[in-house]
Design an enzyme around this catalytic site. Structure first.
Site, PDB file in Angstrom:
ATOM      1  N   HIS A  85     -10.870   0.122   0.060  1.00 43.43           N
ATOM      2  CA  HIS A  85     -11.327   0.621   1.350  1.00 43.43           C
ATOM      3  C   HIS A  85     -10.077   0.929   2.177  1.00 43.43           C
ATOM      4  O   HIS A  85      -8.997   0.402   1.895  1.00 43.43           O
ATOM      5  CB  HIS A  85     -12.171  -0.473   2.029  1.00 43.43           C
ATOM      6  CG  HIS A  85     -12.893  -0.015   3.240  1.00 43.43           C
ATOM      7  ND1 HIS A  85     -12.298   0.041   4.478  1.00 43.43           N
ATOM      8  CD2 HIS A  85     -14.169   0.415   3.412  1.00 43.43           C
ATOM      9  CE1 HIS A  85     -13.173   0.479   5.365  1.00 43.43           C
ATOM     10  NE2 HIS A  85     -14.320   0.718   4.747  1.00 43.43           N
ATOM     11  N   TYR A  86     -10.201   1.741   3.206  1.00 44.10           N
ATOM     12  CA  TYR A  86      -9.024   2.069   4.014  1.00 44.10           C
ATOM     13  C   TYR A  86      -8.557   0.911   4.889  1.00 44.10           C
ATOM     14  O   TYR A  86      -7.433   0.917   5.392  1.00 44.10           O
ATOM     15  CB  TYR A  86      -9.271   3.313   4.877  1.00 44.10           C
ATOM     16  CG  TYR A  86     -10.297   3.131   5.969  1.00 44.10           C
ATOM     17  CD1 TYR A  86      -9.929   2.633   7.216  1.00 44.10           C
ATOM     18  CD2 TYR A  86     -11.631   3.463   5.748  1.00 44.10           C
ATOM     19  CE1 TYR A  86     -10.870   2.466   8.216  1.00 44.10           C
ATOM     20  CE2 TYR A  86     -12.581   3.300   6.749  1.00 44.10           C
ATOM     21  CZ  TYR A  86     -12.196   2.807   7.978  1.00 44.10           C
ATOM     22  OH  TYR A  86     -13.131   2.638   8.967  1.00 44.10           O
ATOM     23  N   ARG A  87      -9.376  -0.116   5.059  1.00 45.48           N
ATOM     24  CA  ARG A  87      -8.993  -1.238   5.914  1.00 45.48           C
ATOM     25  C   ARG A  87      -8.089  -2.221   5.187  1.00 45.48           C
ATOM     26  O   ARG A  87      -7.994  -2.218   3.964  1.00 45.48           O
ATOM     27  CB  ARG A  87     -10.236  -1.956   6.431  1.00 45.48           C
ATOM     28  CG  ARG A  87     -10.988  -1.113   7.426  1.00 45.48           C
ATOM     29  CD  ARG A  87     -12.018  -1.909   8.170  1.00 45.48           C
ATOM     30  NE  ARG A  87     -12.557  -1.092   9.245  1.00 45.48           N
ATOM     31  CZ  ARG A  87     -13.836  -0.979   9.507  1.00 45.48           C
ATOM     32  NH1 ARG A  87     -14.731  -1.633   8.790  1.00 45.48           N
ATOM     33  NH2 ARG A  87     -14.233  -0.220  10.502  1.00 45.48           N
ATOM     34  N   TYR A  88      -7.461  -3.089   5.970  1.00 47.67           N
ATOM     35  CA  TYR A  88      -6.519  -4.091   5.485  1.00 47.67           C
ATOM     36  C   TYR A  88      -6.972  -5.483   5.928  1.00 47.67           C
ATOM     37  O   TYR A  88      -7.491  -5.631   7.028  1.00 47.67           O
ATOM     38  CB  TYR A  88      -5.140  -3.903   6.135  1.00 47.67           C
ATOM     39  CG  TYR A  88      -4.423  -2.622   5.851  1.00 47.67           C
ATOM     40  CD1 TYR A  88      -3.259  -2.631   5.093  1.00 47.67           C
ATOM     41  CD2 TYR A  88      -4.857  -1.404   6.369  1.00 47.67           C
ATOM     42  CE1 TYR A  88      -2.560  -1.462   4.850  1.00 47.67           C
ATOM     43  CE2 TYR A  88      -4.171  -0.236   6.127  1.00 47.67           C
ATOM     44  CZ  TYR A  88      -3.024  -0.267   5.365  1.00 47.67           C
ATOM     45  OH  TYR A  88      -2.331   0.885   5.121  1.00 47.67           O
ATOM     46  N   ARG A 147       0.826  -1.204   0.000  1.00 48.58           N
ATOM     47  CA  ARG A 147       0.000   0.000   0.000  1.00 48.58           C
ATOM     48  C   ARG A 147       0.863   1.258   0.000  1.00 48.58           C
ATOM     49  O   ARG A 147       0.503   2.249  -0.632  1.00 48.58           O
ATOM     50  CB  ARG A 147      -0.957  -0.006   1.187  1.00 48.58           C
ATOM     51  CG  ARG A 147      -1.997   1.084   1.069  1.00 48.58           C
ATOM     52  CD  ARG A 147      -3.157   0.884   1.986  1.00 48.58           C
ATOM     53  NE  ARG A 147      -4.379   1.247   1.287  1.00 48.58           N
ATOM     54  CZ  ARG A 147      -5.580   0.970   1.726  1.00 48.58           C
ATOM     55  NH1 ARG A 147      -5.748   0.294   2.849  1.00 48.58           N
ATOM     56  NH2 ARG A 147      -6.639   1.351   1.048  1.00 48.58           N
TER      57      ARG A 147
END
Length: 181
Positions: free
Chosen positions: A128-131, A113
């Protein structure tokens, strides 16, 4: 085809090194799975052309590994720019997952990222901002259930598509062995 906001985008990058300020992306691949980790589609596997001046920045490990795998030769022969790689990958992803819905999925995915943010912000913004970082589960398992790790091994080809397939298989393993699902 199964377009869904529940689908997961898996990505892997191969780079000329670990510092996004200094190094470049030389290969990328994506896979889309459903929420149960079943592979729905494999995206384009792209060797991204980089000039010799960028390849010269690789350390000994990168040079040895990426030469042995044939990646360096593919990068030299490639006519695909970073922008073209973004366009090809986004065209694939848009068939499977709406923008902003899938977390970015992979192994040590924070590193990938960082490179996307620096070199491919249009692609990074699609996630999305999540991993979903498989390496986090591996590190917790190493500390809490180390005996489980003996049951899974990876080949580590350091080719993007192979690495994604291994990451998915690894998460499937942890799902059964650790989470008992």
């Amino acid at each position: 085809m199964s377009f869904s906001d529940q689908n997961l985008i898996w990505i892997d990058l191969e780079m000329t090194g670990l510092d996004p300020e200094m190094h470049k992306i030389i290969e990328m691949a994506t896979i889309v799975t459903d929420s149960e980790l079943n592979i729905l589609a494999e995206g384009p596997v792209i060797a991204i052309h980089q000039p010799e001046s960028e390849l010269a920045k690789m350390d000994e490990w990168c040079t040895t590994t990426h030469t042995a795998s044939g990646l360096v030769a593919r990068v030299r022969q490639s006519q695909v720019s970073e922008e073209e790689a973004i366009d090809q990958t986004l065209a694939f992803l848009k068939q499977w997952v709406p923008e902003g819905k899938s977390p970015i999925c992979g192994n040590s995915i924070g590193q990938d990222r960082r490179f996307l943010y620096k070199h491919m912000p249009r692609l990074e913004a699609y996630f999305h901002y999540r991993y979903i970082d498989v390496s986090t589960i591996k590190e917790l398992t190493r500390r809490w259930q180390p005996e489980v790790l003996k049951e899974f091994s990876k080949t580590g080809s350091h080719l993007a598509l192979d690495d994604i397939r291994e990451s998915i298989a690894e998460l499937q393993f942890y799902r059964k062995a650790v989470f008992k699902i």
